[in-house]
Write a protein that holds these residues in place. Structure first.
Motif, PDB file in Angstrom:
ATOM      1  N   LEU A  75       0.811  -1.150   0.067  1.00 60.41           N
ATOM      2  CA  LEU A  75      -0.075   0.058   0.066  1.00 60.41           C
ATOM      3  C   LEU A  75       0.927   1.324   0.146  1.00 60.41           C
TER       4      LEU A  75
ATOM      5  N   LEU B   6      -7.159  11.975   1.278  1.00 61.38           N
ATOM      6  CA  LEU B   6      -7.718  10.686   1.453  1.00 61.38           C
ATOM      7  C   LEU B   6      -7.049   9.399   1.528  1.00 61.38           C
ATOM      8  N   ILE B   7      -6.272   9.356   0.438  1.00 64.80           N
ATOM      9  CA  ILE B   7      -5.354   8.062   0.018  1.00 64.80           C
ATOM     10  C   ILE B   7      -4.426   8.101   1.243  1.00 64.80           C
ATOM     11  N   SER B   8      -3.677   9.076   1.411  1.00 65.87           N
ATOM     12  CA  SER B   8      -2.599   9.328   2.272  1.00 65.87           C
ATOM     13  C   SER B   8      -2.950   9.187   3.824  1.00 65.87           C
ATOM     14  N   THR B   9      -4.072   9.439   3.917  1.00 58.44           N
ATOM     15  CA  THR B   9      -4.721   9.396   5.400  1.00 58.44           C
ATOM     16  C   THR B   9      -4.845   7.877   5.761  1.00 58.44           C
ATOM     17  N   VAL B  10      -5.628   7.183   4.833  1.00 63.35           N
ATOM     18  CA  VAL B  10      -5.622   5.722   4.918  1.00 63.35           C
ATOM     19  C   VAL B  10      -4.582   5.071   4.890  1.00 63.35           C
ATOM     20  N   THR B  11      -3.477   5.406   4.387  1.00 63.37           N
ATOM     21  CA  THR B  11      -2.171   4.814   4.241  1.00 63.37           C
ATOM     22  C   THR B  11      -1.564   4.696   5.564  1.00 63.37           C
TER      23      THR B  11
ATOM     24  N   ILE C 278      -2.936   5.362   8.407  1.00 63.19           N
ATOM     25  CA  ILE C 278      -3.650   4.772   9.492  1.00 63.19           C
ATOM     26  C   ILE C 278      -3.359   2.974   9.438  1.00 63.19           C
ATOM     27  N   THR C 279      -3.185   2.612   8.265  1.00 66.13           N
ATOM     28  CA  THR C 279      -2.836   1.341   7.823  1.00 66.13           C
ATOM     29  C   THR C 279      -1.358   0.919   8.476  1.00 66.13           C
TER      30      THR C 279
END
Length: 409
Positions: free
Chosen positions: A9, A176-181, A183-184
């Motif tokens: 990811l 949004l994509i950077s935030t999800v990453t 958190i992951t």
């Protein structure tokens, strides 16, 4: 393979962050009345500061572990996107001949560059978690993920920039994509570099960071890695010239708008993904990694000339495929060969040097490329064949000096 999902990811997001911007940056620069070379400069700024940040992050990960460094670097990427959003909302006051938003965009690219050296840490993480036999195909998967990012990014960038909110749509998608990453990584990435394997972080001068030959001498890698570093320099120099001008070349050649450029680069990404996920794996299994690298460099040289021979889009696509195939064969092989032959205790530092070579070339050549392209157009690509050919010369000299068996990784 669940243990690699955070690394996959992170690789995807790093590529997506770059590829999302490729179809919109030329138009952002043009919208503020700046010359074409500013597009190359924005790419250069990112890579120049990545060049400084990558080795520091790599050595810090050797001393402090992979996870905390990846968290810090990804947080920096997220903050850079927020700064970019602020930039396009600012008034267009002129400062030293350029609009204020462009200065703030440059600041966001600098921040993303400083923390964007996490590719070396990600590669070190993967190396920590894989056996010798697993390395080549795991890095091949990472190459395939790079292809997926190259597919989705430009198309998504073009589509989101075509919405009523314009470039803001692209940037909010990136946030949004950077935030999800982030958190992951926090929740699922497990530390791969235990305390007993860590090395004390030594003080590094700025000169040591900038002067790559000194860092290579200090690490004292194997003869094969030294040859690979030399080859990677010429390959990365070619990529620096290519990335600094390809979007401009496509706009000039076919008159694309932002959405059309995004979709065309989406098609290019399809090539890259297929080649890296399937074709490169086939050649690596049949020829071995080093011979695959040689074939890739030959395809790059042929492809650079082929794309200048036609203005017909349907003839251009197969011509470009040759170049794309060359890039696809080279990308995963460099990292797998370096990883297999690196000292396990210095994985982060060696991967950091590898990424620093790439960052140095991306820092120096995109803006130079844009300036030269403005003067001589597509003739630039015919001159660029010198670079992959130089990489081939180093390969053959290395084989002659150290023997074929050294290069069978």
């Amino acid at each position: 393979m669940k243990k690699f999902i955070p690394a996959y990811l992170l690789t995807f997001v790093n590529v997506l962050g770059f590829s999302l911007l490729m179809p919109i940056l030329p138009f952002v620069v043009d919208s503020y009345g700046a010359p074409k070379w500013v597009f190359g400069l924005l790419i250069t700024l990112y890579s120049a500061f990545q060049f400084i940040g990558a080795p520091l992050l790599g050595s810090m990960s050797d001393a402090k572990g992979r996870k905390p460094i990846l968290l810090i670097s990804q947080a920096g990427t997220l903050l850079s996107w927020i700064i970019f959003i602020i930039a396009i909302c600012l008034p267009e006051y002129q400062i030293l001949g350029f609009a204020l938003p462009l200065w703030i965009v440059a600041l966001s690219r600098i921040l993303d560059g400083i923390t964007g050296g996490n590719t070396s840490v990600t590669n070190a993480y993967v190396s920590d978690m894989t056996t010798l036999k697993e390395k080549s195909y795991i890095f091949g998967y990472l190459g395939g993920i790079v292809g997926v990012g190259m597919i989705i990014g430009p198309g998504l960038g073009g589509i989101t920039a075509s919405t009523p909110i314009g470039y803001l749509g692209t940037l909010l998608t990136s946030v949004l994509i950077s935030t999800v990453t982030l958190i992951t990584i926090f929740k699922w990435l497990k530390e791969s570099h235990p305390v007993e394997k860590r090395t004390l972080k030594q003080k590094v001068s700025l000169w040591e960071v900038i002067y790559i030959p000194l860092r290579i001498k200090k690490v004292d890698p194997s003869p094969m890695i030294k040859v690979l570093f030399s080859m990677k320099f010429f390959f990365s120099a070619m990529m620096g010239f290519y990335i600094g001008t390809m979007a401009l070349f496509l706009i000039d050649l076919f008159g694309f708008n932002v959405k059309e450029l995004g979709f065309f680069m989406f098609i290019i990404g399809l090539f890259l993904s297929f080649n890296q996920a399937f074709v490169s794996k086939f050649f690596i299994q049949k020829l071995g990694a080093f011979k695959t690298l040689i074939l890739g460099l030959l395809c790059c040289a042929v492809g650079l000339v082929a794309i200048t021979l036609t203005k017909n889009i349907w003839l251009f696509i197969p011509s470009y495929y040759i170049l794309n195939l060359g890039l696809s064969l080279c990308f995963p092989v460099f990292n797998s060969l370096i990883s297999v032959n690196a000292n396990p205790k210095k994985q982060g530092e060696i991967m950091g040097i590898s990424e620093a070579i790439n960052s140095f070339c991306m820092a120096c050549f995109p803006v130079v490329s844009a300036i030269i392209y403005t003067a001589i157009g597509s003739n630039l690509y015919r001159l660029l064949i010198i670079l992959p050919l130089m990489a081939l010369i180093f390969a053959f000299v290395g084989v002659k000096k150290y023997g074929k068996s050294t290069f069978q990784g």
